[in-house]
Design a protein around this motif. Structure first.
Motif, PDB file in Angstrom:
ATOM      1  N   GLY A  13      12.925  48.215   4.040  1.00 28.15           N
ATOM      2  CA  GLY A  13      11.589  47.407   3.193  1.00 28.15           C
ATOM      3  C   GLY A  13      12.461  46.627   1.975  1.00 28.15           C
ATOM      4  N   TYR A  38      13.714  53.507   6.654  1.00 28.12           N
ATOM      5  CA  TYR A  38      12.854  52.331   6.490  1.00 28.12           C
ATOM      6  C   TYR A  38      12.964  52.165   4.639  1.00 28.12           C
ATOM      7  N   GLU A  39      13.529  53.240   4.155  1.00 26.47           N
ATOM      8  CA  GLU A  39      14.096  51.986   2.605  1.00 26.47           C
ATOM      9  C   GLU A  39      14.627  50.959   2.737  1.00 26.47           C
ATOM     10  N   GLU A  58      23.173  47.922   2.095  1.00 29.19           N
ATOM     11  CA  GLU A  58      22.345  49.403   2.280  1.00 29.19           C
ATOM     12  C   GLU A  58      21.993  49.545   3.492  1.00 29.19           C
ATOM     13  N   ARG A 110      18.280  58.242   1.692  1.00 31.08           N
ATOM     14  CA  ARG A 110      17.503  56.434   2.476  1.00 31.08           C
ATOM     15  C   ARG A 110      18.076  57.286   3.648  1.00 31.08           C
TER      16      ARG A 110
END
Lengths: 569, 758
Positions: A419, A415-416, A445, A412
């Motif tokens: 998000g 941007y993920e 994350e 990932r």
């Protein structure tokens, strides 16, 4: 820079030795015997020294330093104590390193220097620690583009600093108080067990010289080491419960509770070198209101403190001060011994208060000045011993990659993660605050991808839009680009430093370098072709600057070659 | 830089100057011109000392026909060294620019203990035994004896000094105590007597307050200073206390016992002399008849402490007949001791005026007031006649005679208080009879009368109108300077609650509350983790500090603190404290940072600076009130109320707040420096307390910072530290100049604009 120590000089191991003083400067060692009639004066040029050996501290040999010169003769110096010897040894090592550097500068054409084992080990260690360096080393040295020495000569600093700093930096002490050692009990009986490590023992000895002295006196003549520590902790226990009557009866227990004579002596010694602008003892000798019973006694400004009985004046406050002083001093001896007695003896020897009068006065005059009313002064900077920040980020990245869950996560991108964060913020907005505020997975994350972003950004020097593009490249291509960049840098550095070409040696070196560079040039071209079409433009932009640098080098090479051939013709 | 203030060319050793330093010099010059006294308050960290020194030395240079002498008084020896350090800097600069004519002689003066270089004398433990050891080798009769008996030990340094006689002079220069010792050792002259001899020639003398204020010391050291001297009392916010201390004496049971032993010894000596050398005692008697209390021709080495009463109160008449004979005097003293012993045997606290004490002494022991008055002089004469050198042994009888002389001399401004035990420790019987002075103006009056200008200056003299009243003098200049800030480099805060919103205070009923102790601890734990370098904490008293540290140790708070910084503590042992301070500084120097625990009225708060990285944060735990139940304090308050109409509460608050301000003020040394100050007590949020703080602190104390809890304070501290780390323009911005260059000053002189900074 030079230093002088009192030593005994021996021409061989069997020799009884001559007393005298050893003067060391950067260029030579000079031994002058105390007896002026003796003709044992000795001069050794530093660059003549081939190697030095010395006796280990803690072995029962006296502190010897054995210097071997290039002709194979050896000189042995016996020092008064280990710290002296170590100081000299360090000094000679540094002087030697300097000599090496100088000789390298003057005679580049004779590159095959004799390598000491230690240096070789150091190089090997550096290679092992730094994968980038290792790759370069492999590429250039093993393919014979550069010789071993050429490769390292540009990294002298790395070698030098490392070797000096590594030997100097010592581990500090723990900030925990010795009295903070809590015993473990087995829960059934009243017996408690203390676990003593050599560090704790060191700390006890350093903080309480009386205990140290008692140890030297009693163990093993009067009691075993175990008995000694049992007694010690018993005394501590009695002290903490203020039950000192019992202790007073036992002669050995009383030793631990008496006011520390050695400490008091040390304090008196230290008082002589404190900053006079701090010396409050001088006040006491001056202020005539402190004449007995003069001045005001009980007006509430002076504190009333219960008169304590003299024997147990030791207080928590004193312990705290003493502890902090010891921690501040750090490990003043470098004895790595399990043997308690050796530690105790080494400490006793090391406790010599050095005179630092000059430094003290300097400090005082500096303190008298007002800093912002005058032009700024440039004080010498002390080097900070901070690890390369990249290490941290790289290790973090490694962690993320090695974890099984991280393997998925690494795919990932930022941007993920962003998000995800946005999603959870939205969720909070809709449903209100929940517990926990942010789901652990989400925060993990975000955190790991941020770390990765920072670390990649750090990998490339400077900041321009092209770098962000690097992240979008497949990892293999990215690594390749970076690798090429570093190797080109390495080659160019050697290339440019070879000019002007004065010897044939440099001539062949430049030729070799040029071949390697053209090799890399073609590799770059090949890479440009191989990348996916959507990335090709960006990669070519990256590659272009490298190729331009190489082109410049080629151009210089050609023109220089022409000039030289023209000259010969 | 070199500039002119009116007709005086000032040599200032730096390239720039603060506007307030300039103003300070202008005011000081006016006071010198007017030959009057002045009172100047200027915040710490604005370079008071250097401004003062450079103006006065420059003033001296500009008036070569009537050279003034500077007598600079500091509270402590280490401040003395600091002042001399600054003077050295200034002197170098002036000599560089002016050459030989700027040469001055500046000396620091201290006791034998600090100046002696004879190793055998120095081996003695305290000041009194050093004094005695010195006297044993230098007294005139000992030296006379040694001509007959070569075994008598003398001091070589003193002998060499005496041999050199008038040639024993110090070349011009600035001499710290260390320099004096080095010079003395080098030449083989005794530095102590040399320094005392040089007092009359020196252009600058630096010594502690007592040498001028305490009649016992001033009488022998400062007797010969000329009127054309400028006397400076630096850090003078506590000067009233020094004054009353100088005239107070107390008598304990041990004093009486010692005095009795002394009398026995004296008695034996008298008998011995009667048998061997009766002529000497007769000679003394004859001298006393003629009205000479003391022989006039005492050599320096024979002098002992002077009369405890002030010079203008000492009677210049013959010693009363009933104590002229040595044995009669001993009898009188015996009766006095007996009477004092009886008075000490009381079970209640007694308070009495000197007048009634003297009259009851007269009726019960038959000692008249006039006799009492002469006790000191008579004893001194007797001890000289009997050739007693071990003066340290005779301190108790000396004390009793001092007491008698004072009580016989002064009728008002004093009271006698007898306490059977210390109020705070009623279980320990420790009777004490105290003669305590309440009137600070008594001791300082001779100084004001004698010298043409007396400068009283400090960082905290608020309220500035109180000092002229306490010391009863009229200053020609009395000003309080503000501090022009380049940036907000101080950040005072008032912390009233812990993170748990419980109030914190050292009020008597709250101080041992576990919640308060914990909150105080947590505040420090949080602070040490965000503040770089040095942190200083002040507590209200030793006993409170002792207690709170013990609790922190048990609850593990101390361990948490130690994980961040090393901990050093002030104890009542000065040697230990000095070493702790030295280590604290080294810990700050090496970048690790440390915490120093200290006491608001202790020795450290008195004169140690925690400037630059040595102190980025000061926490003042509690309001440092005096122990208000103390009988002496009560008596003093009553006196202040009756004579000056100063209200009790006002004085107590004033005293506590000047103490607190003094503690926190130690963090700032220059405008480039920065520091935070936390007043951790809910009482500081009250207006009547807070408003007593000096203006330069108040002006930085924002309303938002008046009622903080721990977490809010942490937040503010973080912000502040971040702001301070940013680069800034040293010269000041927005038209407000906070650093003046030579050009600026010249421009100011032209345009006549004085208040450019404000």
């Amino acid at each position: 820079m030079s230093m002088e120590k009192r030593v005994k000089y021996k021409s061989s191991v069997k020799d009884r030795g001559t007393l005298g003083s050893l003067k060391i400067s950067e260029v030579m060692l000079l031994f002058v015997p105390n007896d002026p009639k003796s003709d044992l004066k000795l001069k050794v040029q530093t660059h003549n020294i081939k190697s030095q050996k010395y006796t280990k501290q803690g072995s029962n040999k006296p502190p010897w330093l054995n210097l071997t010169n290039k002709q194979g003769r050896s000189h042995i110096f016996e020092f008064e104590n280990y710290p002296d010897m170590h100081a000299c040894r360090d000094f000679i090592t540094k002087a030697l390193a300097k000599c090496d550097e100088e000789s390298n500068k003057s005679v580049v054409s004779t590159p095959s220097e004799q390598l000491s084992m230690a240096e070789f080990e150091l190089r090997f260690k550096l290679l092992r620690e730094n994968s980038e360096l290792q790759k370069l080393h492999k590429q250039f040295v093993e393919s014979k583009v550069l010789t071993e020495d050429e490769f390292w000569s540009t990294r002298k600093k790395l070698l030098g600093k490392y070797s000096i700093r590594k030997s100097k930096q010592q581990m500090g002490l723990k900030s925990m108080m010795v009295s903070g050692i809590k015993p473990s009990s087995d829960g059934r009986t009243n017996r408690v067990t203390f676990t003593l490590t050599s560090e704790i023992i060191f700390q006890i000895f350093a903080e309480k010289p009386a205990v140290r002295q008692a140890f030297i006196d009693y163990v093993p003549k009067k009691m075993t080491e175990k008995d000694f520590w049992t007694k010690y902790f018993r005394a501590e226990y009695l002290y903490s419960t203020k039950n000192t009557a019992e202790a007073a009866e036992d002669e050995e227990l009383a030793v631990f509770l008496k006011p520390d004579e050695i400490l008091a002596r040390e304090a008196r010694q230290k008082m002589r070198r404190v900053d006079p602008t701090l010396d409050m003892d001088a006040d006491q000798g001056d202020d005539y209101t402190h004449l007995m019973d003069h001045g005001i006694q009980r007006d509430g400004t002076n504190d009333a403190v219960e008169p304590q009985n003299d024997q147990h004046r030791r207080s928590l406050l004193q312990d705290l001060n003493r502890h902090a002083a010891v921690v501040l001093e750090g490990r003043c001896i470098d004895v790595e011994s399990e043997e308690t007695r050796i530690v105790a003896e080494a400490l006793t020897r090391a406790k010599q208060v050095s005179k630092a009068n000059q430094e003290r006065l300097e400090r005082m005059s500096r303190a008298a000045e007002m800093e912002d009313l005058q032009a700024p002064q440039n004080f010498p900077l002390a080097p900070l011993s901070i690890k390369d920040p990249r290490d941290y980020f790289e290790s973090q990245q490694g962690n993320v990659l090695s974890e099984p869950r991280g393997a998925r996560a690494s795919k990932r991108n930022v941007y993920e993660a962003y998000g995800l964060l946005k999603e959870s913020i939205l969720e909070i907005r809709m449903t209100g605050l929940s517990d926990p505020l942010v789901k652990p997975e989400v925060s993990f994350e975000v955190f790991s991808s941020l770390t990765r972003t920072i670390s990649t950004a750090k990998n490339i020097i400077g900041k321009n839009p092209r770098e962000s593009f690097l992240d979008r490249l497949p990892k293999s291509t990215k690594d390749e680009v970076i690798h090429h960049w570093t190797s080109i840098q390495e080659l160019l550095r050697h290339f440019w430093s070879s000019y002007p070409i004065t010897t044939t040696y440099l001539n062949t070196k430049v030729a070799k370098l040029k071949d390697a560079m053209s090799n890399t040039y073609s590799l770059l071209d090949a890479m440009k072709q191989s990348v996916q079409s959507d990335l090709r433009h960006q990669v070519s932009l990256l590659v272009r600057s490298m190729q331009q640098a190489l082109d410049a080098a080629f151009q210089h090479y050609e023109s220089d070659l022409q000039r030289r051939t023209a000259k010969i013709a | 830089m070199i500039f002119k203030i009116e007709d005086v060319t000032v040599y200032f050793p730096y390239d720039n100057i603060y506007p307030e330093q300039y103003e300070y010099m202008v005011e000081l010059k006016r006071a010198l011109d007017a030959k009057g006294h002045c009172l100047l308050e200027m915040p710490t960290g604005t370079g008071k000392t250097i401004a003062l020194l450079s103006l006065i030395t420059s003033y001296r240079l500009s008036r070569p026909d009537s050279p003034i002498k500077l007598v600079y008084c500091t509270r402590t020896v280490h401040e003395m060294e600091k002042t001399l350090g600054e003077l050295k800097l200034l002197h170098d600069y002036q000599v560089r620019h002016l050459g030989a004519q700027a040469m001055i002689l500046a000396i620091g003066l201290s006791s034998r203990k600090n100046l002696c270089v004879n190793t055998k004398v120095l081996a003695a433990e305290n000041r009194d035994s050093v004094d005695a050891a010195c006297r044993k080798r230098t007294a005139s009769w000992v030296r006379a004896l040694s001509t007959e008996n070569p075994n008598v030990e003398l001091c070589d340094y003193f002998e060499n000094y005496e041999k050199a006689a008038d040639n024993a002079l110090l070349p011009p220069g600035v001499y710290t105590l260390e320099d004096l010792r080095a010079f003395g050792k080098n030449r083989g002259w005794c530095p102590y007597f040399l320094a005392r001899h040089m007092v009359q020639f020196a252009n600058v003398i630096v010594y502690s307050y007592q040498y001028l204020l305490d009649p016992k010391v001033a009488g022998i050291i400062s007797k010969e200073l000329q009127k054309e001297s400028v006397v400076v009392f630096d850090e003078a916010h506590n000067i009233d206390n020094v004054c009353i201390e100088a005239l107070s004496v107390s008598v304990r049971r041990v004093t009486l016992e010692g005095a009795n032993r002394n009398l026995n010894k004296i008695r034996q000596e008298i008998d011995r002399f009667k048998a061997t050398d009766a002529g000497r005692l007769r000679a003394e008697y004859n001298r006393l008849v003629e009205g000479l209390a003391l022989r006039g021709d005492l050599s320096g080495s024979d002098q002992w402490l002077a009369n405890p009463a002030l010079p203008h109160d000492i009677l210049k008449e013959a010693v009363p007949g009933n104590i002229r004979r040595a044995e009669h005097f001993v009898h009188v003293l015996r009766r006095l001791l007996q009477y004092l012993g009886v008075r000490l045997d009381t079970e209640n606290v007694e308070k009495e005026s000197p007048v009634s004490f003297v009259s009851s002494l007269n009726s019960q022991a038959g000692i008249e007031q006039k006799t009492l008055k002469f006790c000191y002089d008579r004893l001194q004469s007797l001890m000289l006649t009997l050739e007693i050198t071990d003066t340290d042994e005779f301190l108790p009888i000396q004390t009793v005679c001092d007491f008698a002389t004072l009580v016989g001399t002064y009728a008002r401004g004093f009271s006698i208080i007898i306490e059977p035990y210390d109020e705070r420790m009623p279980h320990i019987p420790d009777p004490i009879l105290q003669l305590s002075c309440h009137d600070a103006s008594l001791a300082i009056k001779p100084v004001f009368d004698r010298f043409q200008s007396v400068v009283i200056t400090s960082g905290t003299l608020s309220p500035i109108d109180l000092y002229p009243r306490l010391l009863s003098f009229t200053p020609v200049v009395s000003r309080s300077f503000k501090m022009s800030m380049t940036r907000d480099c101080i950040c005072p805060m008032v912390l009233t609650r812990g993170s748990d919103q419980l109030p914190v205070s050292t009020k008597f009923d709250m101080r041992s509350d576990p919640g308060v102790v914990r909150n105080y601890g947590k505040l420090l734990v949080e602070m040490v983790s965000i503040v770089p370098d040095g942190v200083v904490c002040f507590f209200v008293s030793y006993s409170y500090m002792d207690g709170i540290i013990a609790t922190w140790n048990e609850t593990g708070i101390l361990k948490e603190i130690m994980q961040q910084k090393l901990v050093f503590i002030e104890t009542q042992d000065v040697v230990e404290t000095t070493l702790a301070l030295d280590n604290y500084r080294r810990a700050c120097d090496c970048g690790r940072g440390a915490v120093f625990f200290s006491v608001a009225r202790g020795k450290v708060a008195e004169g140690i600076d925690f400037d630059r990285h040595y102190g980025r944060l000061v926490v003042m735990y509690g309001v440092p009130f005096q122990y208000t139940l103390s009988k002496i304090l009560r008596a003093r308050l009553e006196y202040l109320h009756d004579t000056f109409q100063i209200k009790e509460g006002d004085f107590l608050t004033f005293d506590a707040l000047r103490q607190a301000a003094q503690c926190v003020g130690r963090v700032i040394r220059s405008k480039a420096d920065y520091g935070m100050m936390i007043f951790a007590d809910k009482r500081y949020s009250r207006h009547d307390k807070r408003s007593k703080l000096p203006g330069w602190i108040l002006s930085h104390l924002r309303d938002a910072h008046l009622n903080l809890s721990t977490d809010m304070a942490i937040h503010i501290a973080r912000e502040f530290l971040r702001k301070m780390a940013q680069p800034y323009d040293k010269a000041g911005t927005m038209g407000r100049k906070t650093l003046l260059t030579q050009e600026d000053l010249e421009k100011m002189a032209e345009t006549g604009v004085q208040d450019m900074a404000y």
